[in-house]
Structure formats: structure tokens, C-alpha cells
Design a protein around this motif. Sequence first.
Motif, mmCIF file in Angstrom:
data_model
loop_
_atom_site.group_PDB
_atom_site.id
_atom_site.type_symbol
_atom_site.label_atom_id
_atom_site.label_comp_id
_atom_site.label_asym_id
_atom_site.label_seq_id
_atom_site.Cartn_x
_atom_site.Cartn_y
_atom_site.Cartn_z
ATOM 1 N N VAL A 1 18.399 94.480 66.391
ATOM 2 C CA VAL A 1 19.497 95.042 67.185
ATOM 3 C C VAL A 1 19.281 96.538 67.403
ATOM 4 N N VAL A 2 18.889 97.241 66.358
ATOM 5 C CA VAL A 2 18.684 98.695 66.470
ATOM 6 C C VAL A 2 17.550 99.007 67.454
ATOM 7 N N LEU A 3 16.443 98.268 67.353
ATOM 8 C CA LEU A 3 15.323 98.511 68.267
ATOM 9 C C LEU A 3 15.703 98.201 69.713
ATOM 10 N N ARG A 4 16.478 97.136 69.905
ATOM 11 C CA ARG A 4 16.913 96.803 71.269
ATOM 12 C C ARG A 4 17.844 97.869 71.828
ATOM 13 N N LEU A 5 18.705 98.417 70.982
ATOM 14 C CA LEU A 5 19.562 99.511 71.440
ATOM 15 C C LEU A 5 18.736 100.749 71.782
ATOM 16 N N LEU A 6 17.688 101.012 71.006
ATOM 17 C CA LEU A 6 16.814 102.138 71.306
ATOM 18 C C LEU A 6 16.063 101.940 72.626
ATOM 19 N N VAL A 7 15.631 100.704 72.890
ATOM 20 C CA VAL A 7 14.969 100.422 74.166
ATOM 21 C C VAL A 7 15.944 100.637 75.318
ATOM 22 N N PHE A 8 17.182 100.155 75.153
ATOM 23 C CA PHE A 8 18.181 100.346 76.207
ATOM 24 C C PHE A 8 18.451 101.834 76.436
ATOM 25 N N ALA A 9 18.654 102.575 75.352
ATOM 26 C CA ALA A 9 18.967 104.001 75.476
ATOM 27 C C ALA A 9 17.811 104.768 76.109
ATOM 28 N N SER A 10 16.590 104.476 75.699
ATOM 29 C CA SER A 10 15.454 105.202 76.269
ATOM 30 C C SER A 10 15.217 104.822 77.722
ATOM 31 N N ALA A 11 15.429 103.568 78.081
ATOM 32 C CA ALA A 11 15.292 103.181 79.489
ATOM 33 C C ALA A 11 16.361 103.857 80.336
ATOM 34 N N LEU A 12 17.579 103.910 79.819
ATOM 35 C CA LEU A 12 18.666 104.558 80.554
ATOM 36 C C LEU A 12 18.395 106.051 80.737
ATOM 37 N N VAL A 13 17.985 106.722 79.665
ATOM 38 C CA VAL A 13 17.699 108.154 79.750
ATOM 39 C C VAL A 13 16.544 108.407 80.713
ATOM 40 N N SER A 14 15.528 107.578 80.650
ATOM 41 C CA SER A 14 14.379 107.757 81.521
ATOM 42 C C SER A 14 14.750 107.588 82.992
ATOM 43 N N VAL A 15 15.581 106.599 83.292
ATOM 44 C CA VAL A 15 16.011 106.384 84.676
ATOM 45 C C VAL A 15 16.887 107.539 85.154
ATOM 46 N N VAL A 16 17.801 107.989 84.305
ATOM 47 C CA VAL A 16 18.692 109.088 84.704
ATOM 48 C C VAL A 16 17.903 110.373 84.930
ATOM 49 N N GLY B 1 7.741 114.640 83.543
ATOM 50 C CA GLY B 1 7.086 114.548 82.240
ATOM 51 C C GLY B 1 8.023 114.054 81.154
ATOM 52 N N ALA B 2 9.259 114.551 81.175
ATOM 53 C CA ALA B 2 10.234 114.107 80.173
ATOM 54 C C ALA B 2 10.559 112.632 80.354
ATOM 55 N N SER B 3 10.712 112.206 81.581
ATOM 56 C CA SER B 3 11.031 110.808 81.848
ATOM 57 C C SER B 3 9.889 109.895 81.420
ATOM 58 N N ILE B 4 8.673 110.299 81.679
ATOM 59 C CA ILE B 4 7.517 109.489 81.276
ATOM 60 C C ILE B 4 7.386 109.463 79.756
ATOM 61 N N GLY B 5 7.655 110.586 79.112
ATOM 62 C CA GLY B 5 7.615 110.611 77.646
ATOM 63 C C GLY B 5 8.633 109.674 77.020
ATOM 64 N N VAL B 6 9.832 109.640 77.575
ATOM 65 C CA VAL B 6 10.871 108.746 77.045
ATOM 66 C C VAL B 6 10.497 107.287 77.312
ATOM 67 N N SER B 7 9.869 107.024 78.451
ATOM 68 C CA SER B 7 9.465 105.636 78.727
ATOM 69 C C SER B 7 8.312 105.206 77.825
ATOM 70 N N LEU B 8 7.462 106.148 77.407
ATOM 71 C CA LEU B 8 6.438 105.811 76.410
ATOM 72 C C LEU B 8 7.088 105.415 75.088
ATOM 73 N N PHE B 9 8.166 106.110 74.735
ATOM 74 C CA PHE B 9 8.917 105.740 73.537
ATOM 75 C C PHE B 9 9.474 104.329 73.685
ATOM 76 N N ALA B 10 9.988 103.989 74.872
ATOM 77 C CA ALA B 10 10.495 102.631 75.116
ATOM 78 C C ALA B 10 9.383 101.606 74.969
ATOM 79 N N SER B 11 8.182 101.944 75.424
ATOM 80 C CA SER B 11 7.052 101.019 75.287
ATOM 81 C C SER B 11 6.700 100.779 73.825
ATOM 82 N N VAL B 12 6.723 101.835 73.038
ATOM 83 C CA VAL B 12 6.429 101.686 71.603
ATOM 84 C C VAL B 12 7.508 100.839 70.926
ATOM 85 N N MET B 13 8.760 101.038 71.299
ATOM 86 C CA MET B 13 9.843 100.235 70.729
ATOM 87 C C MET B 13 9.687 98.765 71.114
ATOM 88 N N LEU B 14 9.230 98.494 72.333
ATOM 89 C CA LEU B 14 9.000 97.108 72.743
ATOM 90 C C LEU B 14 7.844 96.477 71.961
#
Length: 197
Positions: free
Chosen positions: A40-55, A167-180
Motif C-alpha cells: 500500500v505504501v509503495l503504491r501511494l508513493l507511485v501515485f504521489a510521484s506520478a501526480l507530482v511529475s505530471v503537475v 529535469g525535476a519532472s523526469i527525476g520524480v518519474s525515475l523515482f516512480a519507476s524505481v517504486m514500480l
Amino acid sequence: MASEPEKVVPPVETPEAEPEKAAPPPSMTRPTDYFAVADVVLRLLVFASALVSVVVMSTSKETEMLPYPRPAKFTQSPALIYFVAALSVAGFFSLITTLGSLYSLIKPGCCAKIISHFIVIDVLLLGIVASATGAAGSVTYIGLKGNTYVGWREICTLYGKFCRYLGASIGVSLFASVMLVLLVLLSVYSLSKKIPK
């Protein structure tokens, strides 16, 4: 013949059965499944990082006054549009799978079937997010360094804020990839624990 008097044997006292001690009532709480909580925690982190990256990517806009005003925004590159679409899909599905993971945390009996579906979804999302991150990263790299062979010059010297947002958006999406990746590994390990030996 005189008869011998009968010996009176005192009755054998049987020890009174002690009333059995009542067993403590079973605990109403189930043991915590740490794999499900981590899921659950990892899925929430993926959601949060995807949302931040899109915004962050969606708000990356900068206008510079060259001979005339020229804006730089993510909609000018198909790779960046794909990035926003892919991360939006990843955020949406991570929210849905978070709800499913919470459901399996509440009702642990249905867990194995849900985990097997989650593995497939997580692997697909990982492929989508990783490809979108690579596409956006390549466009950003060309914006940062340019390409002298084809005559493209770097634009990050002119549009610094825009490039920092990218760059910030790509960095956050890399974090989402690691969480996945961690989610896939956790789900496979958790499912392997549920297989009877």
C-alpha cells in the motif's frame, strides 16, 4: 471357624476435577501483514510521484523575449506529451491498485488472485513509465546539450526555468519507476510465500 472381620477399606478419594481454566478469548485483531502494508505504501508513493511529475511537467512554461515572444511549453514536443499521458495513466492505475491493495489488506483471503493481477499491471506500468521517462529524458538532454551534428543548439541557456522543471519532472518519474520495480519484486515474493509447499 471364626470368620475374620472384613477389613473396611476407606473409599479412595478422587481428586476433584479442577475446573479447566478458561482459555483466553481469541484476539480480535489479526497479525499485521507487513507485505500488504508495504504494498500500500509503495503504491501511494507511485501515485504521489506520478501526480507530482505530471503537475510539474504541465506547469513548465516559460516565455523569452527574443525578437518576439517565444514560449516554451511541454505541448511543443510529442515526447513530452507522451510523458504526461503515460504518467497520468500510471497515476490513475496506481490509485486503483492502491484501493485494491487496501481491500486485500482488509480481506486477506482473496489476496493471491489480486496479487497475480497486480503483478501484470505493475509490469505494464513499469514499461510505460520507463519508456516515457526515457523519451522525455532524451528530449531534455538535447535541450540541455544540443546536437552539433544536425545543427540543433541548446535551449536551456535561454529557457532555464523550463529546463529545470523538465529535469525535476523526469527525476520524480525515475523515482516512480524505481517504486514500480520494488512493487513487482514485492508482489512476486509475496505471491511465492502464498504457494503451498
